[in-house]
Motif scaffolding. Structure first.
Motif, PDB file in Angstrom:
ATOM      1  N   UNK A 150       3.448  46.239  49.188  1.00 16.67           N
ATOM      2  CA  UNK A 150       2.290  45.429  49.541  1.00 16.67           C
ATOM      3  C   UNK A 150       2.766  44.086  50.090  1.00 16.67           C
ATOM      4  N   UNK A 151       2.102  43.601  51.104  1.00 18.71           N
ATOM      5  CA  UNK A 151       2.479  42.315  51.682  1.00 18.71           C
ATOM      6  C   UNK A 151       2.166  41.157  50.745  1.00 18.71           C
ATOM      7  N   UNK A 207       0.616  48.447  52.062  1.00 16.46           N
ATOM      8  CA  UNK A 207      -0.759  48.133  51.670  1.00 16.46           C
ATOM      9  C   UNK A 207      -1.074  46.712  52.112  1.00 16.46           C
ATOM     10  N   UNK A 208      -1.892  46.606  53.160  1.00 19.35           N
ATOM     11  CA  UNK A 208      -2.228  45.288  53.708  1.00 19.35           C
ATOM     12  C   UNK A 208      -3.281  45.450  54.768  1.00 19.35           C
ATOM     13  N   UNK A 266      -2.192  50.816  55.397  1.00 20.63           N
ATOM     14  CA  UNK A 266      -3.518  51.103  54.864  1.00 20.63           C
ATOM     15  C   UNK A 266      -3.925  49.987  53.914  1.00 20.63           C
ATOM     16  N   UNK A 267      -5.229  49.829  53.674  1.00 24.39           N
ATOM     17  CA  UNK A 267      -5.646  48.832  52.682  1.00 24.39           C
ATOM     18  C   UNK A 267      -5.253  49.298  51.281  1.00 24.39           C
ATOM     19  N   UNK A 268      -5.184  48.357  50.343  1.00 20.97           N
ATOM     20  CA  UNK A 268      -4.896  48.740  48.954  1.00 20.97           C
ATOM     21  C   UNK A 268      -5.945  49.746  48.505  1.00 20.97           C
ATOM     22  N   UNK A 298      -0.794  52.625  42.581  1.00 20.95           N
ATOM     23  CA  UNK A 298      -1.680  51.465  42.556  1.00 20.95           C
ATOM     24  C   UNK A 298      -0.965  50.189  42.157  1.00 20.95           C
ATOM     25  N   UNK A 299       0.335  50.269  41.895  1.00 19.30           N
ATOM     26  CA  UNK A 299       1.141  49.085  41.633  1.00 19.30           C
ATOM     27  C   UNK A 299       2.248  49.047  42.671  1.00 19.30           C
TER      28      UNK A 299
END
Length: 174
Positions: A80-81, A112-113, A134-136, A147-148
């Motif tokens: 994730x960014x 995820x961003x 993709x979005x979170x 999810x982490x």
């Protein structure tokens, strides 16, 4: 004597307040335990031999990415960014992905961003992996129950040909 009675009452009230606060903390701990153990309806982490859910996405090159297109053992990484640990570990992740047998086709990186925020991550990973932004909580995150961040794993076919998680993965130190 009055001072002694007052002191006993104060100590008794403090004990009662402490007792009530302790029950409040225990209640919160039970709620957190339920969330972490999937009793509250949240998806737990994908375990070893658990099947990967169905998904459909497009990578940054415009190629389709679907569960049935994963061939052999594939290294999958979710970053994730907005994750400080992901930023710190990105060089190690890129180096690890570079050493994966089968090259870029056997590595899938999910960033995820928002589309605007993913550029630097996607650019660094694109040389060594197929990259999906993709979005979170997007379709790949749901399919892999990631999810982490960062989350890394190896997936591959089981005896019946179903794509399952085969082992935990983390980038090896360079």
């Amino acid at each position: 004597m009055t001072i002694l009675v007052a002191a006993v009452l104060v100590v008794g009230l403090l004990g009662a307040v402490n007792f009530l606060l302790t029950f409040g903390v225990l209640k919160r701990l039970r709620e957190h335990t339920a969330l972490l153990s999937n009793k509250a309806g949240l998806s737990a982490e994908l375990g070893i031999a658990d099947p990967v859910g169905d998904f459909a996405a497009v990578d940054t090159d415009g190629a389709p990415v679907r569960r049935e297109l994963l061939r052999g053992e594939t290294f999958v990484a979710f970053v994730s960014t907005s994750c400080d640990s992901c930023r710190e570990k990105l060089p190690e992740l890129v180096e690890h992905a570079r050493r994966v047998p089968g090259g870029r086709e056997q590595v899938l990186a999910v960033v995820a961003a928002g589309a605007d925020d993913a550029g630097a991550f996607a650019e660094r990973l694109a040389a060594v992996a197929r990259v999906v932004v993709e979005p979170k909580g997007g379709p790949l995150s749901n399919a892999f129950r990631a999810f982490t961040y960062p989350t890394m794993m190896w997936v591959g076919p089981d005896d019946a040909g179903q794509v399952v998680r085969i082992k935990q993965a983390a980038p090896a130190p360079a």
